[in-house]
Design an enzyme around this catalytic site. Structure first.
Site, PDB file in Angstrom:
ATOM      1  CD  GLU A  80      -2.968  -0.847  -0.069  1.00  0.00           C
ATOM      2  OE1 GLU A  80      -3.144   0.302  -0.499  1.00  0.00           O
ATOM      3  OE2 GLU A  80      -3.497  -1.849  -0.577  1.00  0.00           O
ATOM      4  CB  CYS A 133     -14.596   3.052 -13.813  1.00  0.00           C
ATOM      5  SG  CYS A 133     -15.515   4.575 -13.456  1.00  0.00           S
ATOM      6  CB  CYS A 185     -19.566  -0.839 -15.715  1.00  0.00           C
ATOM      7  SG  CYS A 185     -19.265  -0.253 -14.030  1.00  0.00           S
TER       8      CYS A 185
END
Length: 367
Positions: free
Chosen positions: A48, A207, A217
Site C-alpha cells: 500500500e 471506469c 460495468c
DNA sequence: TATCCGTGGAC
DNA sequence: TGTCCAAGGAT
C-alpha cells in the site's frame, strides 16, 4: 408525475452496487498480484505504501526486491535508513521510505512487532493516512471501512454523480461518508477484500479516466453519470497546480582515477536523505566552493527533470578534484564537509540516488 | 487550507 | 510538447 421516456436515470438502490462489484471482482478483477492472497499486514502495508501515487507495474520490481531484503517488519526496523532509501531509489516520494522505516520501528517498539488490527490505530503510524489505514484494515482484518483513493473517487463520483469539488477537503470527506454508506451492515471479511480490491480494479480498468466501458460495468443500471451520459464530468476537481522552474548547479568533482564525490542531502526538502552531487543555486557560488574557475574542466549539457511542482534544470560542472583535499571527510573545506563518499564505478551506486543522477552516473562511470 | 513531495505512463 | 495523474500523507 410520470417519468419522461427520455429519463433514463436509474432507480435501483446504490446499495446494489456492493454485491455486484464483489461478484465482478471475483470473476474479472485482478488476482495474481504478489501482495494479493495474503492477509499478512506487513506485506499488505508495504504494498500500500509503495502503491501510493505509483502505478502497479512500477511497483512490482521494487516490491519483490524489498521483501527479499527485508522479509519481515523486524528486519526492516533493524536496518539503517540508508539501506531503505537505497532500495527505494527511483521510486519517488522518498518521505514514504523514511516513514516506512519509522513505522516499522514503531510497530516493533510500540506494538511488539505486530501491526495493530484497526484502521483507527493503524492511522496513528507514520506514513499511514486514512485511506491506507482503511485498505490494510479491510484486506487484513475484514474491517467494515472504506478506502478513498484516486480510483474510488472516480468510480463513486460517477456512480453517484457526485459533483462536489474534490480539491476541497470538505467535499472529499462528504464522498468518504457516501462510500461508507455503500457498505452493507455486516460484510464478511472476504466481501470486504473483494469490494476494496474491486473498487481499485474497476477504476483502473473499465471506469478509466477517458472512454470508460460502461456496457461491461457492474454498475450498469446503477451509475447516474453513465445513465446521463456525463461520465466525462466526474470527478470534479479544480486543479491549481502552479509549476515553477529551479536552476541547480551540480558539482561533478572528479579525482584523477575518475571517482566522483557524492554528498547526503539534508533531511528535508527535495530528495531528502538521498545522495547527490554538491548543489548550488548559481554557477559562481558552486565554483567558489571548490577551487574556482581554474578547477573547471567541463560544463556538461543541462539536464531537465520534472517534479510534481517544479521543473529542475540541472547544470553539472565538472571540476578537477586532484588539487583538493581527499581525506575521508571529503574534498571540501572541513568546515562545510557534508557526509559523503567517492564512487568509482557503477557497482558503487547501491545508494539512494535521485533518478536523474543515477542516469547521469551510469553514463559517466565504468561498469 | 494550500503546498510540498518523484517518477513514469497515457493521451 | 504539455497535461494529467497513479492504491496519498505530512505539515
Amino acid at each position: 408525475m410520470p417519468l419522461a421516456a427520455s429519463d433514463s436515470s436509474p432507480t435501483a438502490s446504490p446499495l446494489l452496487f456492493f454485491p455486484r462489484l464483489v461478484q465482478w471482482q471475483r470473476s474479472h478483477g485482478r488476482s495474481g498480484l504478489p501482495w494479493q492472497g495474503t492477509r499478512d499486514p506487513y506485506r499488505v502495508w508495504l504494498s500500500e505504501i509503495m502503491l501510493q501515487q505509483t502505478q502497479v507495474t512500477t511497483v512490482l520490481g521494487y516490491y519483490s526486491r524489498f521483501l527479499e531484503r527485508f522479509p519481515d517488519v523486524r528486519a526492516l526496523a533493524a536496518a539503517p535508513q540508508e539501506a531503505v532509501l537505497a532500495l527505494w531509489s527511483g521510486l519517488g516520494y522518498y518521505s514514504r521510505a523514511r516513514n516506512l522505516h519509522r513505522c516499522a520501528q514503531a510497530v516493533v517498539e510500540q506494538w511488539g512487532g505486530a501491526f495493530p488490527a484497526s484502521a483507527e490505530q493503524l492511522q496513528t503510524l507514520p506514513g499511514i493516512g486514512r485511506s491506507t489505514a482503511a485498505a490494510i484494515a479491510a484486506f487484513c482484518f475484514g474491517e467494515r471501512i472504506s478506502i478513498l483513493d484516486g480510483n474510488v473517487k472516480r468510480v463513486l463520483s460517477r456512480l453517484l454523480a457526485f459533483d462536489g469539488d474534490l480539491a476541497s477537503l470538505a467535499q472529499e470527506r462528504r464522498l468518504w461518508a457516501l462510500a461508507q454508506d455503500l457498505l452493507p451492515a455486516a460484510p464478511s471479511h472476504d466481501e470486504m477484500v473483494a469490494w476494496t480490491q474491486g473498487l481499485m480494479d474497476l477504476g483502473s480498468s473499465l471506469c478509466s479516466r477517458s472512454k470508460p466501458d460502461c456496457s461491461a460495468c457492474p454498475g450498469a443500471g446503477l451509475c447516474l453519470a453513465s445513465a446521463q451520459g456525463r461520465t466525462a464530468e466526474f470527478p470534479v476537481r479544480t486543479r491549481k497546480l502552479k509549476r515553477s522552474t529551479v536552476e541547480w548547479w551540480w558539482l561533478l568533482l572528479r579525482r584523477p582515477d575518475g571517482a566522483v564525490w557524492l554528498e547526503r542531502r539534508p533531511a528535508e526538502g527535495i530528495w531528502a536523505g538521498l545522495y547527490s552531487l554538491p548543489t548550488y543555486g548559481s554557477r559562481a557560488e558552486g565554483l567558489a566552493a571548490f577551487g574556482g574557475e581554474p578547477a573547471l574542466r567541463r560544463e556538461h549539457e543541462a539536464l531537465r527533470h520534472a517534479l510534481t511542482h517544479r521543473d529542475l534544470v540541472l547544470r553539472p560542472l565538472e571540476l578537477d578534484a586532484s588539487a583538493l583535499r581527499q581525506d575521508a571527510a571529503g574534498p571540501g573545506p572541513a568546515a562545510q564537509a557534508a557526509p559523503g563518499l567517492w564512487v568509482r564505478r557503477q557497482a558503487d551506486l547501491d545508494l539512494g540516488l535521485p533518478a536523474p543522477l543515477r542516469s547521469l552516473l551510469e553514463r559517466l562511470l565504468p561498469a
